[in-house]
Design an enzyme around this catalytic site. Structure first.
Site, PDB file in Angstrom:
ATOM      1  N   TYR A  38       0.947  -1.229   0.160  1.00 28.61           N
ATOM      2  CA  TYR A  38       0.026   0.003  -0.137  1.00 28.61           C
ATOM      3  C   TYR A  38       0.939   1.260  -0.081  1.00 28.61           C
ATOM      4  O   TYR A  38       0.644   2.031   0.766  1.00 28.61           O
ATOM      5  CB  TYR A  38      -0.932   0.146   1.125  1.00 28.61           C
ATOM      6  N   LEU A  39       1.577   1.212  -1.014  1.00 26.90           N
ATOM      7  CA  LEU A  39       2.890   2.193  -1.157  1.00 26.90           C
ATOM      8  C   LEU A  39       2.727   3.649  -1.118  1.00 26.90           C
ATOM      9  O   LEU A  39       1.316   3.888  -1.887  1.00 26.90           O
ATOM     10  CB  LEU A  39       3.814   1.790  -2.336  1.00 26.90           C
ATOM     11  N   HIS A  77       7.572   5.347   1.062  1.00 25.53           N
ATOM     12  CA  HIS A  77       8.169   4.244   0.652  1.00 25.53           C
ATOM     13  C   HIS A  77       8.969   4.566  -0.627  1.00 25.53           C
ATOM     14  O   HIS A  77      10.297   3.983  -0.903  1.00 25.53           O
ATOM     15  CB  HIS A  77       7.127   3.131   0.100  1.00 25.53           C
ATOM     16  N   GLN A  94       4.044  -9.978  13.344  1.00 30.24           N
ATOM     17  CA  GLN A  94       4.141  -8.514  14.001  1.00 30.24           C
ATOM     18  C   GLN A  94       2.987  -7.974  14.523  1.00 30.24           C
ATOM     19  O   GLN A  94       2.917  -6.967  15.119  1.00 30.24           O
ATOM     20  CB  GLN A  94       5.009  -7.625  13.306  1.00 30.24           C
ATOM     21  N   ASP A 136       9.677   5.050  11.415  1.00 31.43           N
ATOM     22  CA  ASP A 136       9.718   4.054  12.412  1.00 31.43           C
ATOM     23  C   ASP A 136      10.904   3.843  13.184  1.00 31.43           C
ATOM     24  O   ASP A 136      11.885   2.897  12.810  1.00 31.43           O
ATOM     25  CB  ASP A 136       9.434   2.659  11.670  1.00 31.43           C
ATOM     26  N   ARG A 181      -1.536   3.474   7.081  1.00 30.89           N
ATOM     27  CA  ARG A 181      -2.692   3.372   8.150  1.00 30.89           C
ATOM     28  C   ARG A 181      -3.550   4.821   7.818  1.00 30.89           C
ATOM     29  O   ARG A 181      -4.519   4.857   8.323  1.00 30.89           O
ATOM     30  CB  ARG A 181      -2.391   3.195   9.234  1.00 30.89           C
TER      31      ARG A 181
HETATM   32  P1  AMP Z   1       5.624  -0.215   6.265  1.00 24.28           P
HETATM   33  O1  AMP Z   1       5.177  -0.765   4.854  1.00 24.28           O
HETATM   34  O2  AMP Z   1       4.957   0.792   6.910  1.00 24.28           O
HETATM   35  O3  AMP Z   1       5.970  -1.484   6.752  1.00 24.28           O
HETATM   36  O4  AMP Z   1       6.993   0.645   5.760  1.00 24.28           O
HETATM   37  C1  AMP Z   1       7.936  -0.003   5.019  1.00 24.28           C
HETATM   38  C2  AMP Z   1       9.242   0.835   5.167  1.00 24.28           C
HETATM   39  O5  AMP Z   1       8.799   2.539   4.624  1.00 24.28           O
HETATM   40  C3  AMP Z   1       9.739   0.914   6.595  1.00 24.28           C
HETATM   41  O6  AMP Z   1      11.108   1.292   6.689  1.00 24.28           O
HETATM   42  C4  AMP Z   1       9.157   2.557   7.060  1.00 24.28           C
HETATM   43  O7  AMP Z   1       9.916   2.944   8.071  1.00 24.28           O
HETATM   44  C5  AMP Z   1       9.031   3.237   6.075  1.00 24.28           C
HETATM   45  N1  AMP Z   1       8.015   4.350   5.999  1.00 24.28           N
HETATM   46  C6  AMP Z   1       6.917   4.100   6.465  1.00 24.28           C
HETATM   47  N2  AMP Z   1       6.333   5.378   6.059  1.00 24.28           N
HETATM   48  C7  AMP Z   1       7.113   6.308   5.790  1.00 24.28           C
HETATM   49  C8  AMP Z   1       7.546   7.751   5.845  1.00 24.28           C
HETATM   50  N3  AMP Z   1       6.437   8.785   5.805  1.00 24.28           N
HETATM   51  N4  AMP Z   1       8.534   8.458   5.319  1.00 24.28           N
HETATM   52  C9  AMP Z   1       9.607   7.642   5.205  1.00 24.28           C
HETATM   53  N5  AMP Z   1       9.706   6.193   5.225  1.00 24.28           N
HETATM   54  C10 AMP Z   1       8.525   5.668   5.672  1.00 24.28           C
END
Ligand code: AMP
Length: 282
Positions: A32-33, A37, A61, A150, A187
């Site tokens: 859900y990029l 991302h 998780q 994160d 989210r």
């Molecule tokens: P997720 O899909 O939420 O597991 O995130 C995948 C990667 O994207 C993780 O390394 C997150 O820290 C990073 N990420 C999520 N949201 C952001 C954001 N707003 N800015 C930069 N990196 C992000």
């Protein structure tokens, strides 16, 4: 762009790339990029010959009461976005491929997870460390890029890579925000219009904290209580934690006389949002 969902096939591609002395960079995601991302993907693209992005909503998780089933998914859109960014391989396995029925090995850290998100999500970092270890063994990257959004997760990965002698460079990418300051997150799609307004209070509160520190306030507990009061004044918010802590150990700081991490987790409606900022003195 190749889409691979089989572990052995992914490992064979990684072996072939390494045989050809190609540099592999890796960006793990749950899909859900969004632009957050994509910013990591762009950093990774510059560092390698073979760019691999994983899309896997990792069940280990999520606690049973959390949003694993509801987590937003749109593989088609994700594939189009990754293709546009010049990604070479999307690794998107089924759950059974990663967690076959006899699976029983986990990776867990002792100290970093006892703070912040680990308190209300006690199995979260074990799930993250385990799946990232597995993905590293499958994708065999030289470099992997994670978001500072994160922050605690990034610390967990860095510690794990160092502790287990994984030969991988970990790069942290800056947090990407919407024009109004809300940190991008898959989210955010759960938020109603009013909830989204309330969600802005996280970034606003951190900015006020930074201004306070710059104007000479050094008492962390004062900033924490002002932050809590401000966020709580917004409808639908329920604070999980507001912390000011050491950026390496995550232990609480009482006096802000050096750079300190301010980290927040707040439920807005039923959506749990996290954000963080380093507070710097003038
Ligand atoms: P997720 O899909 O939420 O597991 O995130 C995948 C990667 O994207 C993780 O390394 C997150 O820290 C990073 N990420 C999520 N949201 C952001 C954001 N707003 N800015 C930069 N990196 C992000």
């Amino acid at each position: 762009m190749k889409i691979i969902n089989n572990v052995k096939k992914m490992q064979a591609c990684a072996d072939q790339a390494r045989f050809e002395y190609k540099k592999i960079a890796f960006v793990p995601t749950m899909g859900y990029l969004h632009e957050g991302h994509l910013s990591l993907i762009r950093i990774a693209r510059e560092l390698c010959d073979l760019l691999v992005v994983s899309i896997f909503v990792n069940p280990s998780q999520f606690a049973p009461h959390e949003d694993f089933d509801a987590y937003p998914r749109n593989f088609q859109r994700d594939f189009e976005m990754t293709e546009k960014e010049g990604v070479d391989i999307v690794f998107s396995p089924e759950i059974d491929e990663i967690y076959p029925s006899k699976f029983q090995t986990y990776v867990s850290l002792e100290k970093i997870p006892i703070h912040l998100c680990g308190i209300s999500r006690p199995i979260f970092f074990r799930g993250v460390a385990t799946v990232v270890t597995k993905l590293f063994n499958i994708v065999k990257p030289h470099t992997a890029v994670f978001g500072k959004k994160d922050y605690q997760q990034l610390l967990v990965i860095r510690r794990m890579v160092s502790d287990l002698h994984m030969d991988i460079d970990i790069i942290g990418g800056e947090t990407i925000r919407e024009h109004d300051g809300l940190a991008m997150s898959s989210r955010n799609t759960y938020l109603t219009k009013t909830q989204r307004e309330s969600a802005l209070s996280l970034n606003k509160a951190m900015k006020s904290a930074q201004t306070a520190v710059e104007s000479g306030v050094i008492d962390a507990s004062r900033i924490i209580s002002e932050t809590k009061a401000f966020i709580s004044s917004h409808p639908g918010t329920q604070i999980d934690y507001v912390a000011i802590c050491d950026p390496e150990t995550l232990e609480d700081i009482q006096v802000i006389n050096r750079p300190a991490l301010m980290a927040l987790a707040v439920k807005v409606g039923s959506t749990r949002l996290i954000d963080n900022m380093i507070l710097n003195m003038k």
